[in-house]
Enzyme design. Structure first.
Site, PDB file in Angstrom:
ATOM      1  N   ASP A 148      -0.438  -0.193  -4.694  1.00 29.47           N
ATOM      2  CA  ASP A 148      -1.812   0.117  -5.114  1.00 29.47           C
ATOM      3  C   ASP A 148      -2.018   1.582  -5.476  1.00 29.47           C
ATOM      4  O   ASP A 148      -2.983   1.933  -6.164  1.00 29.47           O
ATOM      5  CB  ASP A 148      -2.827  -0.322  -4.055  1.00 29.47           C
ATOM      6  CG  ASP A 148      -2.721   0.440  -2.732  1.00 29.47           C
ATOM      7  OD1 ASP A 148      -1.712   1.144  -2.508  1.00 29.47           O
ATOM      8  OD2 ASP A 148      -3.647   0.314  -1.912  1.00 29.47           O
ATOM      9  N   CYS A 184      -6.213   4.860  -2.518  1.00 28.01           N
ATOM     10  CA  CYS A 184      -6.466   3.433  -2.645  1.00 28.01           C
ATOM     11  C   CYS A 184      -7.834   3.058  -3.195  1.00 28.01           C
ATOM     12  O   CYS A 184      -7.933   2.255  -4.128  1.00 28.01           O
ATOM     13  CB  CYS A 184      -6.239   2.746  -1.299  1.00 28.01           C
ATOM     14  SG  CYS A 184      -7.150   3.467   0.071  1.00 28.01           S
ATOM     15  N   GLU A 208       0.819  -1.206   0.000  1.00 22.62           N
ATOM     16  CA  GLU A 208       0.000   0.000   0.000  1.00 22.62           C
ATOM     17  C   GLU A 208       0.859   1.265   0.000  1.00 22.62           C
ATOM     18  O   GLU A 208       1.887   1.336   0.675  1.00 22.62           O
ATOM     19  CB  GLU A 208      -0.910   0.009   1.232  1.00 22.62           C
ATOM     20  CG  GLU A 208      -1.954  -1.100   1.201  1.00 22.62           C
ATOM     21  CD  GLU A 208      -3.070  -0.831   2.187  1.00 22.62           C
ATOM     22  OE1 GLU A 208      -3.798   0.157   1.995  1.00 22.62           O
ATOM     23  OE2 GLU A 208      -3.207  -1.603   3.134  1.00 22.62           O
ATOM     24  N   ASP A 209       0.394   2.235  -0.765  1.00 17.94           N
ATOM     25  CA  ASP A 209       0.949   3.599  -0.707  1.00 17.94           C
ATOM     26  C   ASP A 209       2.440   3.624  -1.033  1.00 17.94           C
ATOM     27  O   ASP A 209       3.253   4.108  -0.238  1.00 17.94           O
ATOM     28  CB  ASP A 209       0.729   4.197   0.695  1.00 17.94           C
ATOM     29  CG  ASP A 209      -0.743   4.340   1.059  1.00 17.94           C
ATOM     30  OD1 ASP A 209      -1.589   4.138   0.178  1.00 17.94           O
ATOM     31  OD2 ASP A 209      -1.034   4.659   2.216  1.00 17.94           O
TER      32      ASP A 209
END
Length: 655
Positions: free
Chosen positions: A242, A80, A41-42
């Site tokens: 993502d 996201c 993530e990120d």
């Protein structure tokens, strides 16, 4: 008797659609590789394989050495939930409003299927562990064979190929507030030109590198499990982020650091005939994550449905390399904006349809978890930044153009440079073509009638080409358009009236004096009589800018307390947030919302966040340094947020 979506998949009752291959024509199970998706993530590519000399990412680097590295890969959105909608459905979120907004619930047309549904029909056992955040009404447990922390290829039938998705939340933005430290020290990092170089900001950059290293260890753990289980030779592995990173001006913003993500694919020798290049290769053509579901279907031998717009990157058919990657920003958490962007990997063009709003609108969660945002804001309020560093807190230009090779920090806007005119024109046209091709829903106010993939194709409700012209005219803020905007307030089309009112709002002090009274009169009529709250809100803010406050602020105060529509509440609070001291008569309502008990995450939290910030600014007590989580609150947030997932060991799977 009715069947669930899951039963329909199991028994083959769901139509694949006119563009899909019949099930009888699919490859046999033995002709299908396993597929493993490793998702962080990120993440920007703060990764050694991408040339970052500060990064410590040995497992991802090793994967890249034997795989294919996509040098210019991008998420569709810099956050996201919309990005994950694009990945799940293969559709542009802007085509299916309100999916383009952060934390919304779009209605996926009933005959459209997601990639796990299609892959299950192709013979795959499909597993997702655990994050979903799909921004639509799809029930994850209906589309996956296994959904949740127990998901693992070890739980798949031995005689069936698997598609297994592991999500790690270790690099999610919330974790930067922990200050755990690590190998990278503040002195080791480079601070980009748009930020002040302070100890606080350096610490956040160093922390990001260190959580990237921890995430890399998790990727390595999963890869080791695959090897130990004897499955590596029969499994195609994807690693990607993502959306872009978490550091200032990255996540939620349409610059490279908000949209550029790592993407690495390893294809074992047995399946090299499905690969577009040899192991260890790099591909420079721009790709987006919306290409991933098309790629899965290509591997499985399924023709992609017409609504899926991506290009297969590998598989039984490989798409022609793309020329451009597109991105967007609409509502991000509690703040409204409308940004569209395109890059060819060398140049980035950005179009701001709401240039009257600051680039860096206050977003509660950003400021709470990240000391760098609080530091940056405090220095701005103290007048201690350069013009380049202050630009984040000021209104935006209508258009931006950056040479990513010469200016990787994207601080030198070349839109007016005659030498860049041909490039700007090329990218403008590419963006316009794309927006028309996907039926971009962004010009419809959130919550208004006409949202949805098919609904927005009704040109009586949503005349996109006309709206694009009107919105661009509004964003250029040319006083010569004032008569046109006034006339368009009589349109029967809600979205046209909305943008006409916004055009008058954005003119602000550029409004010709001789036109001011006419504009006031027409806007006042809209304020009292228009059937759409979304249009009345914009008219109210425009009237305040023209000196008419009493009735306008009263309307906004009423709408922010309306229990019937969350988008209307947020739009009204957004208007109050941007009229300065004129909002003071609404103080009792603002205080009430700021002090409301938090019952549900979205329904109350976004208006509450907006009200708390507005209250502090109106009462003169706003201090960015007070917004950060305490150490205990930070730890609690990281332990207690069910939508994010820590290391793979937390699911009980170790090598």
């Amino acid at each position: 008797m009715t069947h669930s979506r899951r039963d329909a998949i199991k028994f083959g009752a769901l139509s694949l659609g006119a563009a899909a291959t019949p099930l009888a024509a699919l490859p046999a199970k033995g002709d299908l590789p396993n597929i493993l998706w490793l998702v962080s993530e990120d993440n920007n590519p703060y990764i050694g394989a991408y040339g970052d000399k500060v990064a410590h990412t040995p497992h991802i680097d090793a994967l890249a050495r034997k795989g294919i590295l996509y040098r210019n890969s991008y998420s569709d959105a810099p956050v996201c939930a919309p990005s994950r909608f694009a990945i799940l459905t293969g559709m542009n979120p802007e085509s299916c409003a309100p999916a383009q907004h952060m934390r919304a619930k779009a209605a996926l047309p009933k005959d459209f299927q997601t990639y796990p549904e299609l892959m299950r029909q192709a013979g795959y056992f499909c597993i997702n562990n655990p994050k979903t955040d799909y921004n639509c009404g799809v029930d994850p447990k209906e589309i996956w064979d296994i959904q949740g922390p127990e998901g693992h290829w070890r739980n798949a039938p031995k005689d069936q190929p698997f598609l297994c998705v592991f999500n790690t939340g270790t690099t999610h933005e919330q974790h930067i507030c922990q200050r755990d430290g690590g190998r990278v020290k503040p002195a080791d990092v480079r601070i980009p030109a748009f930020l002040p170089d302070t100890d606080v900001i350096r610490r956040d950059y160093a922390e990001y590198y260190n959580i990237m290293e921890r995430m890399d260890g998790e990727i390595g753990n999963w890869l080791k499990q695959l090897e130990n289980d004897g499955l590596a030779d029969n499994t195609i592995i994807f690693y990607y982020g993502d959306n872009g990173g978490i550091l200032p001006r990255s996540k939620r913003y349409c610059y490279e650091e908000g949209l550029r993500v790592p993407l690495i694919v390893h294809v074992p020798p047995k399946w090299q005939h499905l690969a577009p290049a040899r192991p260890g290769s790099e591909i420079n053509a721009p790709v987006t994550l919306i290409d991933l579901p098309a790629t899965l279907l290509s591997i499985a031998g399924i023709a992609q449905p017409a609504q899926m717009t991506g290009k297969p990157l590998l598989g039984r058919r490989i798409g022609k390399p793309a020329t451009y990657a597109f991105g967007f920003r609409d509502r991000m958490d509690e703040r409204y904006d409308l940004v569209r962007t395109v890059t060819d990997g060398r140049w980035r063009y950005i179009r701001n349809y709401m240039p009257h709003r600051a680039l860096g609108q206050h977003v509660g969660f950003e400021w709470e978890v990240q000391a760098a945002y609080r530091e940056w804001h405090a220095l701005y309020l103290a007048g201690q930044l350069t013009d380049q560093q202050s630009a984040f807190f000021r209104p935006k230009p209508f258009e931006e153009l950056y040479d990513l090779r010469a200016d990787p920090d994207e601080v030198v806007n070349l839109i007016d440079d005659p030498r860049s005119k041909a490039t700007a024109d090329r990218l403008r046209k590419a963006l316009d073509r794309h927006m028309l091709a996907i039926n971009d829903n962004g010009f419809l106010p959130e919550g208004a009638p006409g949202e949805g993939y098919f609904e927005s194709r009704d040109r009586a409700i949503y005349p996109l080409k006309s709206l694009m012209t009107i919105a661009a005219s509004a964003a250029r803020r040319d006083p010569r358009n004032v008569d046109r905007f006034i006339a368009l307030l009589d349109s029967p089309v809600l979205a046209i009236r909305f943008w006409a009112a916004r055009g008058l709002l954005m003119l602000g002090d550029r409004m010709p004096a001789e036109k001011t009274q006419t504009a006031r009169t027409r806007l006042a009529r809209i304020l009292r009589d228009d059937s759409a709250s979304e249009v009345r809100i914009v008219a109210a803010e425009a009237l305040v800018s023209l000196g008419e406050t009493s009735e306008s602020v009263a309307l906004l105060a009423t709408l922010v307390d309306d229990p019937n529509s969350l988008p209307v509440r947020m739009q009204a609070m957004d208007a109050l947030s941007n009229i300065g001291r004129a909002a003071l008569p609404a103080l009792p309502i603002i205080r009430k919302i700021a002090n409301a008990e938090l019952r549900r995450f979205v329904d109350v939290d976004y208006p509450k966040r907006m009200a708390k910030y507005l209250l502090s600014t109106l009462e003169g007590g706003y201090d960015p340094s007070t917004e950060g989580f305490s150490a205990q609150a930070c730890l609690g947030a990281n332990k207690g947020a069910p939508m994010f997932m820590g290391p793979p060991e937390s699911a009980g799977w170790t090598s």
